[in-house]
Design a protein around this motif. Sequence first.
Motif, mmCIF file in Angstrom:
data_model
loop_
_atom_site.group_PDB
_atom_site.id
_atom_site.type_symbol
_atom_site.label_atom_id
_atom_site.label_comp_id
_atom_site.label_asym_id
_atom_site.label_seq_id
_atom_site.Cartn_x
_atom_site.Cartn_y
_atom_site.Cartn_z
ATOM 1 N N UNK A 271 0.786 -1.148 -0.048
ATOM 2 C CA UNK A 271 -0.060 -0.190 -0.119
ATOM 3 C C UNK A 271 0.890 1.207 -0.176
ATOM 4 N N UNK A 272 2.201 0.975 0.542
ATOM 5 C CA UNK A 272 3.055 2.467 0.550
ATOM 6 C C UNK A 272 3.439 2.629 -0.910
ATOM 7 N N UNK A 273 3.293 1.942 -2.061
ATOM 8 C CA UNK A 273 3.744 2.124 -3.257
ATOM 9 C C UNK A 273 2.941 2.978 -3.791
ATOM 10 N N UNK A 274 1.701 3.763 -3.197
ATOM 11 C CA UNK A 274 0.922 4.750 -3.862
ATOM 12 C C UNK A 274 1.455 5.675 -4.661
ATOM 13 N N UNK A 275 2.665 6.439 -4.302
ATOM 14 C CA UNK A 275 3.305 7.475 -4.661
ATOM 15 C C UNK A 275 3.942 7.200 -6.065
ATOM 16 N N UNK B 118 12.534 1.712 -5.998
ATOM 17 C CA UNK B 118 11.650 2.397 -6.628
ATOM 18 C C UNK B 118 10.594 1.640 -7.432
ATOM 19 N N UNK B 119 9.245 1.923 -7.380
ATOM 20 C CA UNK B 119 8.442 1.143 -8.372
ATOM 21 C C UNK B 119 8.304 2.173 -9.484
ATOM 22 N N UNK B 120 8.793 1.281 -10.728
ATOM 23 C CA UNK B 120 8.953 2.060 -12.079
ATOM 24 C C UNK B 120 7.797 1.369 -13.140
ATOM 25 N N UNK B 121 6.993 0.386 -12.553
ATOM 26 C CA UNK B 121 5.751 0.034 -13.438
ATOM 27 C C UNK B 121 5.401 -1.186 -12.890
ATOM 28 N N UNK B 122 4.553 -2.004 -13.534
ATOM 29 C CA UNK B 122 3.762 -3.233 -13.052
ATOM 30 C C UNK B 122 3.854 -4.269 -14.071
ATOM 31 N N UNK B 123 3.615 -5.443 -13.785
ATOM 32 C CA UNK B 123 3.094 -6.410 -14.609
ATOM 33 C C UNK B 123 1.724 -6.985 -14.066
ATOM 34 N N UNK B 124 0.941 -7.351 -14.901
ATOM 35 C CA UNK B 124 -0.112 -8.376 -14.690
ATOM 36 C C UNK B 124 -0.078 -9.451 -15.159
ATOM 37 N N UNK B 125 -0.272 -10.560 -14.372
ATOM 38 C CA UNK B 125 -0.432 -11.930 -14.898
ATOM 39 C C UNK B 125 -1.510 -12.651 -14.122
ATOM 40 N N UNK B 126 -2.426 -12.904 -14.951
ATOM 41 C CA UNK B 126 -3.769 -13.499 -14.466
ATOM 42 C C UNK B 126 -3.935 -14.846 -15.127
ATOM 43 N N UNK B 127 -4.372 -15.727 -14.516
ATOM 44 C CA UNK B 127 -4.651 -17.244 -14.800
ATOM 45 C C UNK B 127 -6.047 -17.299 -15.706
ATOM 46 N N UNK B 128 -6.004 -17.815 -16.794
ATOM 47 C CA UNK B 128 -7.340 -18.031 -17.453
ATOM 48 C C UNK B 128 -7.516 -19.604 -17.404
ATOM 49 N N UNK B 129 -8.458 -20.026 -18.368
ATOM 50 C CA UNK B 129 -8.555 -21.337 -18.762
ATOM 51 C C UNK B 129 -7.596 -22.182 -19.477
ATOM 52 N N UNK B 130 -7.354 -23.509 -19.267
ATOM 53 C CA UNK B 130 -6.559 -24.490 -19.815
ATOM 54 C C UNK B 130 -5.004 -24.065 -19.708
ATOM 55 N N UNK B 131 -4.764 -23.674 -18.292
ATOM 56 C CA UNK B 131 -3.317 -23.503 -18.090
ATOM 57 C C UNK B 131 -2.535 -22.250 -18.992
ATOM 58 N N UNK B 132 -3.760 -21.210 -19.313
ATOM 59 C CA UNK B 132 -3.160 -20.199 -20.204
ATOM 60 C C UNK B 132 -3.248 -19.062 -19.217
ATOM 61 N N UNK B 133 -2.323 -18.073 -19.260
ATOM 62 C CA UNK B 133 -2.217 -17.043 -18.559
ATOM 63 C C UNK B 133 -1.798 -15.683 -19.395
ATOM 64 N N UNK B 134 -2.623 -14.716 -18.979
ATOM 65 C CA UNK B 134 -2.462 -13.431 -19.585
ATOM 66 C C UNK B 134 -1.437 -12.386 -18.975
ATOM 67 N N UNK B 135 -0.393 -11.880 -19.637
ATOM 68 C CA UNK B 135 0.773 -11.033 -19.456
ATOM 69 C C UNK B 135 0.142 -9.605 -19.814
ATOM 70 N N UNK B 136 0.262 -8.641 -19.044
ATOM 71 C CA UNK B 136 0.287 -7.185 -19.196
ATOM 72 C C UNK B 136 1.307 -6.377 -18.464
ATOM 73 N N UNK B 137 1.498 -4.938 -19.180
ATOM 74 C CA UNK B 137 2.454 -4.334 -18.431
ATOM 75 C C UNK B 137 2.224 -2.829 -18.552
#
Length: 176
Positions: A16-20, A68-87
């Motif tokens: 939560x401290x990463x907000x800035x 310092x947090x310079x960005x983020x990755x999204x990695x979410x599980x979908x169906x059939x052992x397929x995951x989605x990457x975002x950044x």
Amino acid sequence: MDNIISERLIIRRFKKEDWQDLFEYLSDEEVVKFEPYDIYSEQQAKEEAVNRSNNECFYAVCLKESGKVIGNLYFGKGDFDTWELGYVFNRKYQGNGYASESSKALIDHAFENLGVRRIIALCSDKNERSWKLMERLGMRREGLFLQNVTFKTDDDGQPIWFNSYEYAILKSEWNK
């Protein structure tokens, strides 16, 4: 999840401290141009940092030297052992290979430790930097979806439709 360490970066859960740091890049119109949300206020960034700290799909990408947090990755599980990457990355740090480095580290971790079979990523066909990154990661373009998503409106309140590319890579194709 343990931290994922790469040459210059630490990939970890949000705090939560990463907000800035989050506010610094999510309040930049250029950064969120292709995202399904508008720019964030300070209050929204504070709330989002809490949300992301409780969401296992979001990873903070931090400089190893300073934290310092310079960005983020999204990695979410979908169906059939397929995951989605975002950044999404702070514009001040774009063009330095951080998105590639962090995405490669996360993909390595996913294929080696999480039993992931397939990873996909989607982006606007107009977001050339994003789809070129996917290609540098060794992902292949699987499709172009015409006018398949809208999350913004024009001045008249009409939906702005986006075309999307979908890229993917199988564990058997990953060459680190």
